[in-house]
Scaffold this motif. Structure first.
Motif, PDB file in Angstrom:
ATOM      1  N   ASN A  53       0.809  -1.216   0.000  1.00  0.00           N
ATOM      2  CA  ASN A  53       0.000   0.000   0.000  1.00  0.00           C
ATOM      3  C   ASN A  53       0.849   1.276   0.000  1.00  0.00           C
ATOM      4  OD1 ASN A  53       0.996  -0.034   2.579  1.00  0.00           O
ATOM      5  ND2 ASN A  53      -0.984  -0.243   3.596  1.00  0.00           N
ATOM      6  N   TYR A  54       2.153   1.137  -0.209  1.00  0.00           N
ATOM      7  CA  TYR A  54       3.062   2.280  -0.335  1.00  0.00           C
ATOM      8  C   TYR A  54       3.128   3.154   0.925  1.00  0.00           C
ATOM      9  CZ  TYR A  54       3.728   1.776  -5.440  1.00  0.00           C
ATOM     10  OH  TYR A  54       4.067   1.337  -6.701  1.00  0.00           O
ATOM     11  N   ASN A  55       2.895   2.594   2.094  1.00  0.00           N
ATOM     12  CA  ASN A  55       2.943   3.445   3.286  1.00  0.00           C
ATOM     13  C   ASN A  55       4.030   3.047   4.283  1.00  0.00           C
ATOM     14  OD1 ASN A  55       1.961   1.185   4.574  1.00  0.00           O
ATOM     15  ND2 ASN A  55       0.066   2.122   5.302  1.00  0.00           N
ATOM     16  N   GLU A  56       4.919   2.121   3.881  1.00  0.00           N
ATOM     17  CA  GLU A  56       5.996   1.715   4.774  1.00  0.00           C
ATOM     18  C   GLU A  56       7.174   1.243   3.931  1.00  0.00           C
ATOM     19  OE1 GLU A  56       6.212  -0.617   9.071  1.00  0.00           O
ATOM     20  OE2 GLU A  56       4.635  -1.111   7.621  1.00  0.00           O
ATOM     21  N   ILE A  57       8.374   1.661   4.305  1.00  0.00           N
ATOM     22  CA  ILE A  57       9.561   1.203   3.600  1.00  0.00           C
ATOM     23  C   ILE A  57      10.577   0.664   4.599  1.00  0.00           C
ATOM     24  CG2 ILE A  57       9.223   2.884   1.746  1.00  0.00           C
ATOM     25  CD1 ILE A  57      11.645   4.419   2.847  1.00  0.00           C
ATOM     26  N   PHE A  58      11.383  -0.274   4.124  1.00  0.00           N
ATOM     27  CA  PHE A  58      12.521  -0.801   4.879  1.00  0.00           C
ATOM     28  C   PHE A  58      13.708  -0.881   3.927  1.00  0.00           C
ATOM     29  CE2 PHE A  58       8.920  -2.387   7.262  1.00  0.00           C
ATOM     30  CZ  PHE A  58       9.329  -2.304   8.587  1.00  0.00           C
ATOM     31  N   PHE A  59      14.905  -0.607   4.441  1.00  0.00           N
ATOM     32  CA  PHE A  59      16.105  -0.744   3.637  1.00  0.00           C
ATOM     33  C   PHE A  59      17.297  -0.939   4.562  1.00  0.00           C
ATOM     34  CE2 PHE A  59      15.431   3.728   4.456  1.00  0.00           C
ATOM     35  CZ  PHE A  59      16.681   4.212   4.798  1.00  0.00           C
ATOM     36  N   THR A  60      18.404  -1.412   3.987  1.00  0.00           N
ATOM     37  CA  THR A  60      19.599  -1.723   4.773  1.00  0.00           C
ATOM     38  C   THR A  60      20.627  -0.612   4.665  1.00  0.00           C
ATOM     39  OG1 THR A  60      19.276  -4.095   4.408  1.00  0.00           O
ATOM     40  CG2 THR A  60      21.461  -3.382   5.130  1.00  0.00           C
ATOM     41  N   LEU A  61      21.110  -0.167   5.819  1.00  0.00           N
ATOM     42  CA  LEU A  61      22.265   0.727   5.894  1.00  0.00           C
ATOM     43  C   LEU A  61      23.489  -0.155   6.092  1.00  0.00           C
ATOM     44  CD1 LEU A  61      22.937   3.818   6.004  1.00  0.00           C
ATOM     45  CD2 LEU A  61      23.094   3.527   8.476  1.00  0.00           C
ATOM     46  N   ASP A  62      24.427  -0.080   5.165  1.00  0.00           N
ATOM     47  CA  ASP A  62      25.562  -1.002   5.120  1.00  0.00           C
ATOM     48  C   ASP A  62      26.842  -0.240   5.432  1.00  0.00           C
ATOM     49  OD1 ASP A  62      27.248  -3.105   4.637  1.00  0.00           O
ATOM     50  OD2 ASP A  62      26.543  -3.510   2.609  1.00  0.00           O
ATOM     51  N   GLY A  63      27.426  -0.493   6.581  1.00  0.00           N
ATOM     52  CA  GLY A  63      28.608   0.230   7.017  1.00  0.00           C
ATOM     53  C   GLY A  63      29.821  -0.031   6.142  1.00  0.00           C
ATOM     54  N   PRO A  64      30.855   0.818   6.243  1.00  0.00           N
ATOM     55  CA  PRO A  64      32.066   0.638   5.437  1.00  0.00           C
ATOM     56  C   PRO A  64      32.660  -0.758   5.613  1.00  0.00           C
ATOM     57  CG  PRO A  64      32.099   2.758   6.555  1.00  0.00           C
ATOM     58  CD  PRO A  64      30.939   2.003   7.120  1.00  0.00           C
ATOM     59  N   LYS A  65      33.025  -1.377   4.491  1.00  0.00           N
ATOM     60  CA  LYS A  65      33.616  -2.708   4.477  1.00  0.00           C
ATOM     61  C   LYS A  65      32.750  -3.722   5.235  1.00  0.00           C
ATOM     62  CE  LYS A  65      38.348  -1.061   3.862  1.00  0.00           C
ATOM     63  NZ  LYS A  65      39.748  -1.090   4.353  1.00  0.00           N
ATOM     64  N   TYR A  66      31.419  -3.529   5.148  1.00  0.00           N
ATOM     65  CA  TYR A  66      30.436  -4.450   5.731  1.00  0.00           C
ATOM     66  C   TYR A  66      30.607  -4.595   7.248  1.00  0.00           C
ATOM     67  CZ  TYR A  66      31.319  -5.673   0.849  1.00  0.00           C
ATOM     68  OH  TYR A  66      31.579  -5.626  -0.489  1.00  0.00           O
ATOM     69  N   ALA A  67      31.111  -3.552   7.910  1.00  0.00           N
ATOM     70  CA  ALA A  67      31.389  -3.641   9.340  1.00  0.00           C
ATOM     71  C   ALA A  67      30.129  -3.931  10.139  1.00  0.00           C
ATOM     72  CB  ALA A  67      32.026  -2.337   9.833  1.00  0.00           C
ATOM     73  N   PHE A  68      29.024  -3.282   9.786  1.00  0.00           N
ATOM     74  CA  PHE A  68      27.752  -3.531  10.456  1.00  0.00           C
ATOM     75  C   PHE A  68      26.625  -3.181   9.506  1.00  0.00           C
ATOM     76  CE2 PHE A  68      24.229  -2.441  13.417  1.00  0.00           C
ATOM     77  CZ  PHE A  68      24.124  -3.681  14.020  1.00  0.00           C
TER      78      PHE A  68
END
Length: 320
Positions: A53-68
């Motif tokens: 329904n286009y009212n919620e999003i999720f995405f990944t924040l990927d730290g430098p060199k996959y640290a976290f």
């Protein structure tokens, strides 16, 4: 002086809590950057999941060199997108690649959180959280028909409940292949390689499968005619078989890594992540301001999520 300090603090807090600029434009043909995080400059944004329904999003924040790696979210309330925050179920372990079920009631993702005990796993497993009373429940690890001691990545769920994902296993044709599991008798059945011409002796990764199961968009390394380090392809399911993949072309693919495809549930938009860069290998002498402009442009080699209207692209690909 105290008033000045308090005002500065309040202003800073307001800036950090500003509502994100999230729009779904319609009349454009060249992929656009979808979301920006001014508080995390030059940090990788890895993937995107948008509720039906286009009212919620999720995405990944990927730290430098996959640290976290952690999953961020925003919700649209009374017509306004709320400030980004760490998802209620994320922020403690490596979490990546969120994906909604077709009705939006479940969110699947890959994680290295503990399967048992307190120690994080070294490999990724697939988990699911369910929405109850508008809240996301404690994630549950899927059964051993899905997860193993190897990596399971990038869940994608179709209308009939099939779960597609990629994995690095002993029985893969290449380093990473695409698998599927049927949902029967209240649980997921033993996952099988998708077969057909999807999996090859090369490297298939990040497979999104359309809700009706008619096509899959996925990444692949090492194929002849590719544009870069990893390209996105589309394969159509015809006559019970996955067909040869078609490269999505240079409008989507770049000389760098292109990955994490996702199409909204209505088929309107294609999202994908790219490390594309428009930084050249030489310039006339740059001033400091010019250097900042070059290094801080959107296409600077850092992973960004792009989007583009997809329906006309899909129709063209079907005719090829």
């Amino acid at each position: 002086m105290k008033k000045i300090i308090l005002l500065a603090f309040c202003t800073s807090s307001i800036l950090q809590a500003q509502a994100p600029k999230i729009t779904f434009d319609e009349n454009f043909e060249i992929p656009k950057v979808f979301v920006d995080l001014p508080d995390f400059k030059n940090i990788n944004i890895r993937d995107m999941a948008i509720s039906p329904n286009y009212n919620e999003i999720f995405f990944t924040l990927d730290g430098p060199k996959y640290a976290f790696r952690t999953i961020l979210t925003s919700k649209k309330i009374d017509g306004a997108w709320q400030p980004f925050e760490v998802a209620s179920f994320s922020g403690s372990y490596h979490d990546i690649e969120p994906a909604f079920s077709s009705d939006g009631s479940q969110l699947f993702f890959a994680s290295r959180r503990p399967a048992k005990g307190d120690e994080p796993k070294k490999d990724y497993d697939i988990f699911v959280t369910k929405k109850l009373a508008d809240q996301w429940t404690e994630p549950i690890r899927l059964n051993e028909n899905i997860n193993s001691n190897d990596n399971e990545y990038y869940p994608s769920v179709t209308l009939d409940g099939r779960l597609y994902f990629t994995a690095t296993r002993m029985d893969t044709k290449g380093k990473e292949d695409i698998y599927v599991s049927k949902f029967e008798d209240g649980d997921y059945q033993t996952a099988q390689s998708v077969g057909g011409k999807l999996n090859t002796h090369h490297y298939e990764y990040n497979a999104f499968v359309s809700p009706d199961g008619s096509y899959a968009i996925y990444g692949a390394y090492g194929r002849q005619g590719g544009f870069g380090k990893g390209d996105l392809y589309i394969s159509f399911f015809k006559d019970g078989i996955w067909q040869e993949g078609i490269n999505l072309g240079e409008m989507i693919n770049s000389p760098q890594l292109d990955y994490c495809p996702f199409v909204t549930s209505d088929g309107k938009y294609l999202f994908f992540t790219s490390e594309k860069s428009e930084i050249r290998d030489h310039y006339d002498a740059l001033s400091m301001d010019a250097l900042k402009s070059v290094m801080n442009q959107p296409a600077n080699g850092v992973s960004r999520v792009y989007y583009v209207p997809f329906q006309s692209i899909l129709q063209t690909l079907k005719r090829e």
